[in-house]
Design a protein around this motif. Sequence first.
Motif, PDB file in Angstrom:
ATOM      1  N   ASN A  94       0.934  -1.226   0.119  1.00  0.00           N
ATOM      2  CA  ASN A  94      -0.113  -0.049  -0.070  1.00  0.00           C
ATOM      3  C   ASN A  94       0.916   1.197  -0.066  1.00  0.00           C
ATOM      4  O   ASN A  94       0.971   2.003   1.053  1.00  0.00           O
ATOM      5  N   PRO A  95       1.972   1.506  -0.992  1.00  0.00           N
ATOM      6  CA  PRO A  95       2.708   2.333  -0.955  1.00  0.00           C
ATOM      7  C   PRO A  95       2.147   3.861  -1.092  1.00  0.00           C
ATOM      8  O   PRO A  95       2.863   4.778  -0.524  1.00  0.00           O
ATOM      9  N   ALA A  96       0.881   4.103  -1.382  1.00  0.00           N
ATOM     10  CA  ALA A  96       0.100   5.450  -1.399  1.00  0.00           C
ATOM     11  C   ALA A  96      -0.474   5.713  -0.003  1.00  0.00           C
ATOM     12  O   ALA A  96      -0.898   6.587   0.155  1.00  0.00           O
ATOM     13  N   GLY A  97      -0.508   4.734   0.855  1.00  0.00           N
ATOM     14  CA  GLY A  97      -1.164   4.707   2.088  1.00  0.00           C
ATOM     15  C   GLY A  97      -2.600   4.878   1.952  1.00  0.00           C
ATOM     16  O   GLY A  97      -3.286   5.660   2.797  1.00  0.00           O
ATOM     17  N   PRO A 204       6.251   2.510  -5.683  1.00  0.00           N
ATOM     18  CA  PRO A 204       5.498   3.615  -5.370  1.00  0.00           C
ATOM     19  C   PRO A 204       5.052   4.473  -6.595  1.00  0.00           C
ATOM     20  O   PRO A 204       5.879   4.260  -7.825  1.00  0.00           O
ATOM     21  N   TYR A 205       4.200   5.216  -6.376  1.00  0.00           N
ATOM     22  CA  TYR A 205       3.775   6.272  -7.349  1.00  0.00           C
ATOM     23  C   TYR A 205       4.703   7.021  -7.757  1.00  0.00           C
ATOM     24  O   TYR A 205       5.638   7.312  -6.665  1.00  0.00           O
ATOM     25  N   ILE A 206       5.001   7.644  -8.808  1.00  0.00           N
ATOM     26  CA  ILE A 206       5.933   8.534  -9.227  1.00  0.00           C
ATOM     27  C   ILE A 206       5.792  10.012  -9.066  1.00  0.00           C
ATOM     28  O   ILE A 206       4.668  10.362  -9.270  1.00  0.00           O
ATOM     29  N   GLU A 207       6.748  10.628  -8.379  1.00  0.00           N
ATOM     30  CA  GLU A 207       6.691  12.032  -8.251  1.00  0.00           C
ATOM     31  C   GLU A 207       7.214  12.961  -9.455  1.00  0.00           C
ATOM     32  O   GLU A 207       8.596  12.651  -9.431  1.00  0.00           O
ATOM     33  N   ALA A 208       6.531  13.532 -10.192  1.00  0.00           N
ATOM     34  CA  ALA A 208       7.124  14.335 -11.344  1.00  0.00           C
ATOM     35  C   ALA A 208       6.929  15.805 -11.133  1.00  0.00           C
ATOM     36  O   ALA A 208       6.092  16.206 -10.278  1.00  0.00           O
ATOM     37  N   GLU A 212       6.094  23.857 -15.627  1.00  0.00           N
ATOM     38  CA  GLU A 212       5.845  24.791 -15.122  1.00  0.00           C
ATOM     39  C   GLU A 212       6.300  25.053 -13.676  1.00  0.00           C
ATOM     40  O   GLU A 212       6.232  25.729 -12.937  1.00  0.00           O
ATOM     41  N   GLY A 213       6.920  23.876 -13.248  1.00  0.00           N
ATOM     42  CA  GLY A 213       7.554  23.688 -12.015  1.00  0.00           C
ATOM     43  C   GLY A 213       6.638  22.976 -10.805  1.00  0.00           C
ATOM     44  O   GLY A 213       7.200  22.879  -9.719  1.00  0.00           O
ATOM     45  N   ALA A 214       5.317  22.862 -11.253  1.00  0.00           N
ATOM     46  CA  ALA A 214       4.285  22.050 -10.058  1.00  0.00           C
ATOM     47  C   ALA A 214       4.764  20.637  -9.982  1.00  0.00           C
ATOM     48  O   ALA A 214       5.124  19.901 -10.972  1.00  0.00           O
ATOM     49  N   LYS A 215       4.345  19.982  -8.640  1.00  0.00           N
ATOM     50  CA  LYS A 215       4.446  18.686  -8.696  1.00  0.00           C
ATOM     51  C   LYS A 215       3.301  17.932  -9.039  1.00  0.00           C
ATOM     52  O   LYS A 215       2.187  18.153  -8.773  1.00  0.00           O
ATOM     53  N   GLN A 216       3.633  16.662  -9.600  1.00  0.00           N
ATOM     54  CA  GLN A 216       2.508  15.757 -10.125  1.00  0.00           C
ATOM     55  C   GLN A 216       2.835  14.399  -9.441  1.00  0.00           C
ATOM     56  O   GLN A 216       4.204  13.774  -9.673  1.00  0.00           O
ATOM     57  N   THR A 217       1.678  13.689  -9.097  1.00  0.00           N
ATOM     58  CA  THR A 217       1.929  12.466  -8.537  1.00  0.00           C
ATOM     59  C   THR A 217       1.263  11.341  -9.800  1.00  0.00           C
ATOM     60  O   THR A 217       0.222  11.392 -10.173  1.00  0.00           O
ATOM     61  N   ILE A 218       1.945  10.499 -10.252  1.00  0.00           N
ATOM     62  CA  ILE A 218       1.708   9.767 -11.371  1.00  0.00           C
ATOM     63  C   ILE A 218       1.454   8.296 -10.901  1.00  0.00           C
ATOM     64  O   ILE A 218       2.370   7.521 -10.528  1.00  0.00           O
ATOM     65  N   ALA A 219       0.143   7.800 -10.802  1.00  0.00           N
ATOM     66  CA  ALA A 219      -0.073   6.547 -10.231  1.00  0.00           C
ATOM     67  C   ALA A 219       0.521   5.446 -11.336  1.00  0.00           C
ATOM     68  O   ALA A 219       0.192   5.386 -12.470  1.00  0.00           O
TER      69      ALA A 219
END
Length: 270
Positions: A94-97, A204-208, A212-219
């Motif tokens: 359960n890596p995304a908690g 785990p889900y990928i943090e990208a 524009e410099g925003a953070k995005q979580t890719i499942a």
Amino acid sequence: MTAVGWIQIFLFCAIIAALTKPLGWYMTRVFNGERTLLSPLFRPIEAAIYWIGGVDEKREQHWVTYTVAMLFFHVGGFLILYAVMRLQATLPFNPAGQSAVAEDLSFNTAISFITNTNWQNYGGESTMSYLVQMLGLTHQNFLSAATGIALAIALIRGFSRASVRTVGNFWVDVTRVTLYVLLPICIVYTLFLVWQGIPQTLGPYIEATTLEGAKQTIAVGPVASQVAIKMLGTNGGGFFNANAAHPFENPTALSNFVQMLSIFTIGAAL
């Protein structure tokens, strides 16, 4: 419709016909208990399952006994799936908690998946852990499809036999279709989908970071293995909320074409 459209439909139907005739012949041998190309590999596993479950594979059941066995089988499946979803927060993978799935959603999803309805009232990537997706939903995608096929075979036996007192053995039918038909096809199918670009990982889900410099979580997750049986078993309930409209469930034109083929293949072979 244009001429190209009609040609595409003709080719699609021709491919379905070419696939289903040998598959139908193969399934006939499987359900008759005859030797197949995969028997040396799966026969010891099949025999072990019967021994552990106390099943006499040569003893057929009356249709009432067959039906009762099927119902008890799915009562057990419902309890396991419901429990896994409710205990999700305390279980591994359960890596995304993800927290425990709500009681009403757990009940609805469990009932839906054991009946091969697979109505998806949740966002898979934001609600379900990897363990629930694998042990719960993918597992039931196999077993609910296997049950539907087994019941179709029992119906065929009922029509084809001159004197019908028995229609087969539910435990034998559901074991054989899972071992000899669904699993082998899905192993090859999963590898094909991975080749096409569908994720298959326990990472785990990928943090990208966007341009524009925003953070995005890719499942991501064990997606390909679930998509394979979802499409082959004509199930719903994809790994992602958008199902096959999501690029990680259906990344290419070729994957889309093969997924369309797989939806029809077993039904036509029956």
